[in-house]
Design a protein around this motif. Structure first.
Motif, PDB file in Angstrom:
ATOM      1  N   LEU A 179       4.694 -34.971  12.984  1.00 41.54           N
ATOM      2  CA  LEU A 179       5.221 -33.728  13.562  1.00 41.54           C
ATOM      3  C   LEU A 179       4.415 -32.520  13.095  1.00 41.54           C
ATOM      4  O   LEU A 179       4.186 -31.580  13.872  1.00 41.54           O
ATOM      5  CB  LEU A 179       6.704 -33.577  13.218  1.00 41.54           C
ATOM      6  CG  LEU A 179       7.628 -34.514  14.000  1.00 41.54           C
ATOM      7  CD1 LEU A 179       8.999 -34.583  13.364  1.00 41.54           C
ATOM      8  CD2 LEU A 179       7.716 -34.071  15.459  1.00 41.54           C
ATOM      9  N   TRP A 180       3.979 -32.523  11.829  1.00 42.26           N
ATOM     10  CA  TRP A 180       3.140 -31.419  11.347  1.00 42.26           C
ATOM     11  C   TRP A 180       1.785 -31.410  12.046  1.00 42.26           C
ATOM     12  O   TRP A 180       1.271 -30.346  12.410  1.00 42.26           O
ATOM     13  CB  TRP A 180       2.952 -31.499   9.831  1.00 42.26           C
ATOM     14  CG  TRP A 180       3.948 -30.692   9.085  1.00 42.26           C
ATOM     15  CD1 TRP A 180       4.977 -31.152   8.328  1.00 42.26           C
ATOM     16  CD2 TRP A 180       4.025 -29.262   9.032  1.00 42.26           C
ATOM     17  NE1 TRP A 180       5.699 -30.099   7.808  1.00 42.26           N
ATOM     18  CE2 TRP A 180       5.131 -28.925   8.222  1.00 42.26           C
ATOM     19  CE3 TRP A 180       3.277 -28.232   9.587  1.00 42.26           C
ATOM     20  CZ2 TRP A 180       5.497 -27.611   7.953  1.00 42.26           C
ATOM     21  CZ3 TRP A 180       3.641 -26.919   9.327  1.00 42.26           C
ATOM     22  CH2 TRP A 180       4.742 -26.618   8.528  1.00 42.26           C
ATOM     23  N   VAL A 181       1.192 -32.584  12.223  1.00 48.16           N
ATOM     24  CA  VAL A 181      -0.102 -32.653  12.924  1.00 48.16           C
ATOM     25  C   VAL A 181       0.044 -32.087  14.332  1.00 48.16           C
ATOM     26  O   VAL A 181      -0.801 -31.313  14.801  1.00 48.16           O
ATOM     27  CB  VAL A 181      -0.636 -34.108  12.946  1.00 48.16           C
ATOM     28  CG1 VAL A 181      -1.794 -34.257  13.910  1.00 48.16           C
ATOM     29  CG2 VAL A 181      -1.036 -34.547  11.535  1.00 48.16           C
ATOM     30  N   LEU A 182       1.120 -32.434  15.010  1.00 55.00           N
ATOM     31  CA  LEU A 182       1.361 -31.898  16.362  1.00 55.00           C
ATOM     32  C   LEU A 182       1.623 -30.392  16.333  1.00 55.00           C
ATOM     33  O   LEU A 182       1.167 -29.659  17.216  1.00 55.00           O
ATOM     34  CB  LEU A 182       2.542 -32.624  17.009  1.00 55.00           C
ATOM     35  CG  LEU A 182       2.316 -34.107  17.328  1.00 55.00           C
ATOM     36  CD1 LEU A 182       3.609 -34.761  17.791  1.00 55.00           C
ATOM     37  CD2 LEU A 182       1.199 -34.266  18.351  1.00 55.00           C
ATOM     38  N   ALA A 183       2.343 -29.914  15.333  1.00 52.27           N
ATOM     39  CA  ALA A 183       2.643 -28.478  15.234  1.00 52.27           C
ATOM     40  C   ALA A 183       1.389 -27.668  14.943  1.00 52.27           C
ATOM     41  O   ALA A 183       1.291 -26.502  15.344  1.00 52.27           O
ATOM     42  CB  ALA A 183       3.688 -28.233  14.150  1.00 52.27           C
ATOM     43  N   LEU A 184       0.435 -28.279  14.238  1.00 53.35           N
ATOM     44  CA  LEU A 184      -0.782 -27.550  13.835  1.00 53.35           C
ATOM     45  C   LEU A 184      -1.948 -27.758  14.795  1.00 53.35           C
ATOM     46  O   LEU A 184      -3.063 -27.318  14.497  1.00 53.35           O
ATOM     47  CB  LEU A 184      -1.200 -27.983  12.423  1.00 53.35           C
ATOM     48  CG  LEU A 184      -0.239 -27.592  11.307  1.00 53.35           C
ATOM     49  CD1 LEU A 184      -0.668 -28.228   9.992  1.00 53.35           C
ATOM     50  CD2 LEU A 184      -0.158 -26.074  11.173  1.00 53.35           C
ATOM     51  N   ARG A 185      -1.701 -28.404  15.923  1.00 52.05           N
ATOM     52  CA  ARG A 185      -2.786 -28.613  16.894  1.00 52.05           C
ATOM     53  C   ARG A 185      -3.483 -27.308  17.211  1.00 52.05           C
ATOM     54  O   ARG A 185      -2.840 -26.308  17.523  1.00 52.05           O
ATOM     55  CB  ARG A 185      -2.235 -29.182  18.192  1.00 52.05           C
ATOM     56  CG  ARG A 185      -2.242 -30.669  18.271  1.00 52.05           C
ATOM     57  CD  ARG A 185      -1.825 -31.112  19.626  1.00 52.05           C
ATOM     58  NE  ARG A 185      -0.492 -30.547  19.907  1.00 52.05           N
ATOM     59  CZ  ARG A 185       0.358 -31.038  20.762  1.00 52.05           C
ATOM     60  NH1 ARG A 185       0.036 -32.086  21.466  1.00 52.05           N
ATOM     61  NH2 ARG A 185       1.534 -30.496  20.953  1.00 52.05           N
ATOM     62  N   GLY A 186      -4.795 -27.334  17.105  1.00 53.02           N
ATOM     63  CA  GLY A 186      -5.577 -26.150  17.431  1.00 53.02           C
ATOM     64  C   GLY A 186      -5.626 -25.118  16.319  1.00 53.02           C
ATOM     65  O   GLY A 186      -6.230 -24.059  16.486  1.00 53.02           O
ATOM     66  N   ARG A 187      -5.014 -25.378  15.192  1.00 50.62           N
ATOM     67  CA  ARG A 187      -5.019 -24.446  14.055  1.00 50.62           C
ATOM     68  C   ARG A 187      -5.700 -25.115  12.875  1.00 50.62           C
ATOM     69  O   ARG A 187      -5.562 -26.316  12.666  1.00 50.62           O
ATOM     70  CB  ARG A 187      -3.609 -24.069  13.628  1.00 50.62           C
ATOM     71  CG  ARG A 187      -2.805 -23.417  14.701  1.00 50.62           C
ATOM     72  CD  ARG A 187      -1.428 -23.094  14.187  1.00 50.62           C
ATOM     73  NE  ARG A 187      -0.547 -22.783  15.302  1.00 50.62           N
ATOM     74  CZ  ARG A 187       0.719 -22.517  15.171  1.00 50.62           C
ATOM     75  NH1 ARG A 187       1.279 -22.513  13.994  1.00 50.62           N
ATOM     76  NH2 ARG A 187       1.454 -22.245  16.227  1.00 50.62           N
ATOM     77  N   HIS A 188      -6.371 -24.327  12.100  1.00 53.11           N
ATOM     78  CA  HIS A 188      -6.991 -24.835  10.878  1.00 53.11           C
ATOM     79  C   HIS A 188      -6.146 -24.356   9.701  1.00 53.11           C
ATOM     80  O   HIS A 188      -6.231 -23.202   9.303  1.00 53.11           O
ATOM     81  CB  HIS A 188      -8.443 -24.342  10.752  1.00 53.11           C
ATOM     82  CG  HIS A 188      -9.100 -24.792   9.495  1.00 53.11           C
ATOM     83  ND1 HIS A 188      -9.476 -26.102   9.305  1.00 53.11           N
ATOM     84  CD2 HIS A 188      -9.429 -24.132   8.369  1.00 53.11           C
ATOM     85  CE1 HIS A 188     -10.017 -26.217   8.100  1.00 53.11           C
ATOM     86  NE2 HIS A 188     -10.004 -25.032   7.513  1.00 53.11           N
ATOM     87  N   ASP A 189      -5.311 -25.237   9.189  1.00 56.39           N
ATOM     88  CA  ASP A 189      -4.479 -24.893   8.042  1.00 56.39           C
ATOM     89  C   ASP A 189      -4.418 -26.085   7.087  1.00 56.39           C
ATOM     90  O   ASP A 189      -3.470 -26.877   7.112  1.00 56.39           O
ATOM     91  CB  ASP A 189      -3.072 -24.504   8.494  1.00 56.39           C
ATOM     92  CG  ASP A 189      -2.290 -23.784   7.397  1.00 56.39           C
ATOM     93  OD1 ASP A 189      -2.543 -24.054   6.200  1.00 56.39           O
ATOM     94  OD2 ASP A 189      -1.441 -22.955   7.738  1.00 56.39           O
ATOM     95  N   PRO A 190      -5.449 -26.222   6.245  1.00 49.31           N
ATOM     96  CA  PRO A 190      -5.496 -27.377   5.339  1.00 49.31           C
ATOM     97  C   PRO A 190      -4.338 -27.416   4.350  1.00 49.31           C
ATOM     98  O   PRO A 190      -3.924 -28.494   3.924  1.00 49.31           O
ATOM     99  CB  PRO A 190      -6.837 -27.228   4.621  1.00 49.31           C
ATOM    100  CG  PRO A 190      -7.285 -25.843   4.859  1.00 49.31           C
ATOM    101  CD  PRO A 190      -6.601 -25.351   6.090  1.00 49.31           C
ATOM    102  N   GLN A 191      -3.784 -26.271   3.999  1.00 49.86           N
ATOM    103  CA  GLN A 191      -2.675 -26.254   3.048  1.00 49.86           C
ATOM    104  C   GLN A 191      -1.448 -26.952   3.621  1.00 49.86           C
ATOM    105  O   GLN A 191      -0.853 -27.823   2.988  1.00 49.86           O
ATOM    106  CB  GLN A 191      -2.324 -24.826   2.653  1.00 49.86           C
ATOM    107  CG  GLN A 191      -1.184 -24.758   1.654  1.00 49.86           C
ATOM    108  CD  GLN A 191      -0.899 -23.349   1.169  1.00 49.86           C
ATOM    109  OE1 GLN A 191      -1.485 -22.388   1.638  1.00 49.86           O
ATOM    110  NE2 GLN A 191       0.024 -23.238   0.223  1.00 49.86           N
ATOM    111  N   LEU A 192      -1.055 -26.583   4.832  1.00 48.89           N
ATOM    112  CA  LEU A 192       0.121 -27.204   5.450  1.00 48.89           C
ATOM    113  C   LEU A 192      -0.126 -28.675   5.764  1.00 48.89           C
ATOM    114  O   LEU A 192       0.760 -29.516   5.585  1.00 48.89           O
ATOM    115  CB  LEU A 192       0.514 -26.449   6.717  1.00 48.89           C
ATOM    116  CG  LEU A 192       1.077 -25.043   6.513  1.00 48.89           C
ATOM    117  CD1 LEU A 192       1.338 -24.370   7.856  1.00 48.89           C
ATOM    118  CD2 LEU A 192       2.350 -25.086   5.686  1.00 48.89           C
ATOM    119  N   LEU A 193      -1.340 -28.996   6.187  1.00 51.59           N
ATOM    120  CA  LEU A 193      -1.668 -30.378   6.513  1.00 51.59           C
ATOM    121  C   LEU A 193      -1.650 -31.258   5.268  1.00 51.59           C
ATOM    122  O   LEU A 193      -1.069 -32.353   5.275  1.00 51.59           O
ATOM    123  CB  LEU A 193      -3.028 -30.444   7.209  1.00 51.59           C
ATOM    124  CG  LEU A 193      -3.366 -31.756   7.878  1.00 51.59           C
ATOM    125  CD1 LEU A 193      -2.321 -32.120   8.911  1.00 51.59           C
ATOM    126  CD2 LEU A 193      -4.741 -31.675   8.514  1.00 51.59           C
TER     127      LEU A 193
END
Length: 195
Positions: free
Chosen positions: A135-149
């Motif tokens: 769900l996080w991978v899908l929420a972060l699609r198109g964003r670069h946020d290594p901390q949340l990932l």
């Protein structure tokens, strides 16, 4: 309003449902704790430890795991306040995995040192973490946020390792699973490395 916006679901509705599910599931974790009637007479310290140690350890692990995933779930809904039907159904499966937590917690609290039970509990924790990570991978699609990932993926790695250890030495698995609580630190490290 575009056609795509019409088919998006406002995640704040899911947030209300998830608050209820997490609250009930976290409360039900205490359901399997032994009752005072377990003792024929006033217990001494040894009796209290013998009866309560395993269930309280399981309750503590499950409560903190549920709390961390509740926090992660709400952060994810804030990052992606709208989603399509597929993501909504995936969120419902994630919430189903939380609903089942009191069941596996009760089993693990009663038979924590049994290999089969520890593996079942470990697979359940892994399923929760994996659904959360997807769900996080899908929420972060198109964003670069290594901390949340990194914060989302770290528990998956820990629960894989802990569940593998449950096959070999169930007593050690509980300590490995507790390392999942370091996920925010893993996210902080990932953010520092990318900066």
């Amino acid at each position: 309003m575009t056609l795509q916006q019409i088919h998006l679901f406002e995640m704040r509705r899911l947030e209300m449902l998830s608050n209820t599910i997490f609250g009930v599931a976290m409360t039900l974790l205490a359901y399997d704790l032994p009752k005072a009637s377990s003792f024929a007479q006033a217990p001494d310290w040894h009796d209290v430890l013998r009866v309560y140690a395993q269930p309280v350890i399981a309750l503590t692990i499950s409560f903190v795991v549920a709390g961390l995933f509740w926090f992660s779930h709400h952060r994810r809904l804030a990052v992606a306040p709208e989603a399509g039907r597929g993501v909504v159904f995936l969120n419902l499966f994630f919430l189903l995995s939380i609903i089942i937590l009191p069941v596996t917690n009760g089993l693990y609290g009663s038979y924590r040192l049994d290999g089969v039970v520890a593996v079942i509990y470990g697979f359940h924790l892994l399923a929760i973490a994996a659904l959360n990570a997807v769900l996080w991978v899908l929420a972060l699609r198109g964003r670069h946020d290594p901390q949340l990932l990194a914060t989302a993926l770290f528990p998956v790695c820990v629960f894989v390792l802990g569940t593998a250890m449950a096959f070999i030495e169930p007593r050690v698995a509980q300590y490995i699973w507790c390392l999942a609580f370091l996920a925010p630190f893993a996210g902080w490290l990932a953010a520092r490395r990318s900066a």
